[in-house]
Scaffold this motif. Structure first.
Motif, PDB file in Angstrom:
ATOM      1  N   ILE A 161      25.445  -7.428 -38.147  1.00  0.00           N
ATOM      2  CA  ILE A 161      24.786  -8.727 -37.947  1.00  0.00           C
ATOM      3  C   ILE A 161      25.176  -9.323 -36.603  1.00  0.00           C
ATOM      4  N   GLN A 162      26.426  -9.148 -36.212  1.00  0.00           N
ATOM      5  CA  GLN A 162      26.856  -9.647 -34.899  1.00  0.00           C
ATOM      6  C   GLN A 162      26.090  -8.951 -33.781  1.00  0.00           C
ATOM      7  N   GLN A 163      25.785  -7.669 -33.963  1.00  0.00           N
ATOM      8  CA  GLN A 163      25.028  -6.926 -32.956  1.00  0.00           C
ATOM      9  C   GLN A 163      23.570  -7.355 -32.930  1.00  0.00           C
ATOM     10  N   GLN A 164      22.988  -7.513 -34.108  1.00  0.00           N
ATOM     11  CA  GLN A 164      21.555  -7.785 -34.197  1.00  0.00           C
ATOM     12  C   GLN A 164      21.215  -9.257 -33.998  1.00  0.00           C
ATOM     13  N   HIS A 165      22.101 -10.151 -34.496  1.00  0.00           N
ATOM     14  CA  HIS A 165      21.853 -11.597 -34.401  1.00  0.00           C
ATOM     15  C   HIS A 165      23.121 -12.326 -33.960  1.00  0.00           C
ATOM     16  N   PRO A 166      23.467 -12.246 -32.674  1.00  0.00           N
ATOM     17  CA  PRO A 166      24.684 -12.906 -32.183  1.00  0.00           C
ATOM     18  C   PRO A 166      24.657 -14.426 -32.338  1.00  0.00           C
ATOM     19  N   ASP A 167      23.474 -14.984 -32.582  1.00  0.00           N
ATOM     20  CA  ASP A 167      23.352 -16.427 -32.760  1.00  0.00           C
ATOM     21  C   ASP A 167      23.747 -16.882 -34.166  1.00  0.00           C
ATOM     22  N   LEU A 168      23.929 -15.935 -35.079  1.00  0.00           N
ATOM     23  CA  LEU A 168      24.320 -16.265 -36.448  1.00  0.00           C
ATOM     24  C   LEU A 168      25.838 -16.159 -36.609  1.00  0.00           C
TER      25      LEU A 168
ATOM     26  N   ILE B  67      14.423  -3.528 -53.260  1.00  0.00           N
ATOM     27  CA  ILE B  67      15.623  -2.685 -53.275  1.00  0.00           C
ATOM     28  C   ILE B  67      15.537  -1.640 -52.159  1.00  0.00           C
ATOM     29  N   LYS B  68      16.584  -1.543 -51.359  1.00  0.00           N
ATOM     30  CA  LYS B  68      16.651  -0.569 -50.275  1.00  0.00           C
ATOM     31  C   LYS B  68      17.945   0.239 -50.409  1.00  0.00           C
ATOM     32  N   ARG B  69      17.838   1.538 -50.301  1.00  0.00           N
ATOM     33  CA  ARG B  69      19.033   2.386 -50.352  1.00  0.00           C
ATOM     34  C   ARG B  69      19.631   2.503 -48.952  1.00  0.00           C
TER      35      ARG B  69
ATOM     36  N   ALA C 160      16.925  -2.690 -43.032  1.00  0.00           N
ATOM     37  CA  ALA C 160      16.704  -3.349 -44.319  1.00  0.00           C
ATOM     38  C   ALA C 160      16.769  -4.856 -44.202  1.00  0.00           C
ATOM     39  N   ILE C 161      17.752  -5.347 -43.457  1.00  0.00           N
ATOM     40  CA  ILE C 161      17.992  -6.789 -43.411  1.00  0.00           C
ATOM     41  C   ILE C 161      17.159  -7.489 -42.326  1.00  0.00           C
ATOM     42  N   GLY C 162      16.671  -6.704 -41.362  1.00  0.00           N
ATOM     43  CA  GLY C 162      15.942  -7.284 -40.234  1.00  0.00           C
ATOM     44  C   GLY C 162      14.749  -8.146 -40.633  1.00  0.00           C
TER      45      GLY C 162
END
Length: 464
Positions: free
Chosen positions: A61-68, A246-248, A454-456
């Motif tokens: 998440i830090q890599q994908q959304h540094p604003d979060l 659901i995502k594996r 999955a989370i994107g």
């Protein structure tokens, strides 16, 4: 009559007052949501595969959304932003981009199994709601991400206005558990006294059935449910009834670092390594009994092996289990052949894996089996339980070559140990190489890619 009427009015007033207060608190919480991901992970010192998932998820998440902001809800009172940052790198080799924020929880006793000698499953589940209530009253994130399997907290997080995301390692209750109670099979989660009683087994079956309905209801509040294996995916899909959400996502395994270890082993005595927390379901005693049996059947020309237990202790109960294991080694007269390593650092673990010829695992219905993948990546041939994750996802042929062994009983484990010990060096090298190739399917990089995919959509949609 007047007294009864007065009591009824009083009870209604109290209930109404509590509901109003609850509504006001939730409303305040919803209006104070922060642009953050709140990780519900009450035990940030358990040292298991679940904690590795936590830190890799934070980094993703830090890599994908540094604003979060990434906020950890933890019941470990000595945990701080800096100490958790250091722990991620020292224990798991995960280098976070920045220190996570910490929200300390003081009600963790309500999810501890010792608090509920009976009806432990429902007790811990209801207790998790209380713990989550404490967490969300202290900090309300935009996204509530449960990485510890406390599904009963999802409706509460939903009421607070959070998007509910989870990474589920294993279902709190599975259809296999219901089947074992129905067939009166004794196991660590089905006491022998209960298994031997028709009446108690029927009562427990009703209890499990009702609990499975409740579990299915609360799980359906997840906006996204990531699961760690084919076995877990199958059970969660049947129980929660949200197949489209659901995502594996296979858990992160340090295959890259471990694959750098040489396949040749220098130790004169073959080393069998067992990496697992000292918990009852890990069935360490079965491994020890199988090891003792294999030694009793050793040929004179085969080198006498050593068994290394490597694991962590979460509490006093785990410490007792560890001591009982040491006592059992003495009873079996193999204490000189068995070594115990408790709460080792990641660097020490890699060193131990680099010296092992065999990796042993014996948990029934292990949802995935990170330690099995680590054995294979390090070049140690696995002997894993013939069920769930290891059977369905991991210990499978690679390019037509066998990658290890599956077993169930003490005798089967002992036979597998002997088969490996009697292999020629070229046969060992061939199987170890195939196992290493298989392990590359479960790399840490693969986790980051699948987790972000999955989370994107849910993060991008909400933030957009």
């Amino acid at each position: 009559m007047l007294i009864l009427t007065a009591i009824r009015i009083l009870l209604v007033s109290v209930i109404f007052s509590l509901l109003v207060q609850f509504y006001l608190l939730v409303s305040i919480g919803r209006s104070n949501k922060k642009k953050a991901v709140g990780f519900f992970h009450p035990y940030t010192n358990d040292g298991g595969g679940g904690e590795r998932v936590l830190w890799c998820a934070v980094k993703a998440i830090q890599q994908q959304h540094p604003d979060l902001d990434c906020v950890i809800y933890t019941g470990d009172h000595d945990a701080s932003s800096d100490s958790l940052l250091r722990r991620a790198i020292d224990r798991f080799g995960v280098d976070l981009i920045s220190s996570p924020k910490v929200v300390h929880l003081h009600k963790r006793k309500w999810i501890e199994d010792t608090t509920y000698p009976r009806f432990t499953m429902i007790g811990q589940s209801l207790g998790s709601i209380y713990l989550s209530w404490e967490a969300l009253n202290k900090f309300v994130p935009l996204y509530y991400l449960d990485t510890s399997g406390y599904a009963f907290t999802y409706p509460l997080a939903w009421l607070f206005g959070c998007k509910v995301i989870c990474y589920t390692h294993y279902p709190t209750i599975s259809l296999d558990m219901l089947s074992r109670v129905h067939s009166q099979s004794s196991m660590y989660n089905n006491d022998t006294f209960v298994a031997n009683s028709v009446m108690l087994s029927r009562f427990k079956l009703v209890y499990y059935t009702v609990f499975s309905w409740m579990y299915g209801f609360v799980g359906s509040f997840a906006n996204l449910a990531m699961v760690n294996s084919s076995w877990t995916h199958s059970h969660i899909q049947k129980l929660w009834g949200i197949p489209e959400r659901i995502k594996r996502v296979y858990p992160p395994c340090d295959t890259t670092g471990l694959q750098a270890l040489p396949l040749e082993r220098e130790a004169k005595s073959p080393i069998i390594i067992s990496v697992a927390q000292f918990r009852p379901e890990k069935a360490h005693s079965l491994q020890l009994q199988a090891f003792a049996l294999s030694i009793s059947k050793l040929d004179s020309e085969v080198s006498r092996p050593k068994l290394q237990f490597v694991g962590s202790c979460r509490n006093d109960a785990d410490e007792v289990r560890l001591q009982n294991l040491k006592d059992l080694a003495s009873e079996l007269k193999v204490e000189d052949d068995v070594e115990f390593y408790k709460n080792v650092t990641y660097r020490e673990l890699v060193k131990l894996l680099g010296g092992a010829t065999v990796g042993i695992h014996s948990m029934i219905d292990e949802h995935f089996g990170i330690s099995v993948v680590e054995y294979m990546a390090a070049g140690a041939m696995p002997i894993a339980h013939n069920s769930a994750g290891p059977k369905m996802d991991i210990v499978l042929p690679e390019e037509g070559k066998e990658t290890g062994f599956l077993a169930q009983t003490v005798e089967e484990y002992a036979d597998a140990i002997l088969k490996i010990l009697r292999m020629s060096e070229s046969e060992k090298h061939e199987m170890a190489a195939a196992a290493r190739r298989r392990a590359s399917r479960f790399s840490e990089q693969r986790f980051y890619e699948d987790f972000k995919a999955a989370i994107g959509p849910i993060l991008n949609h909400s933030l957009g």
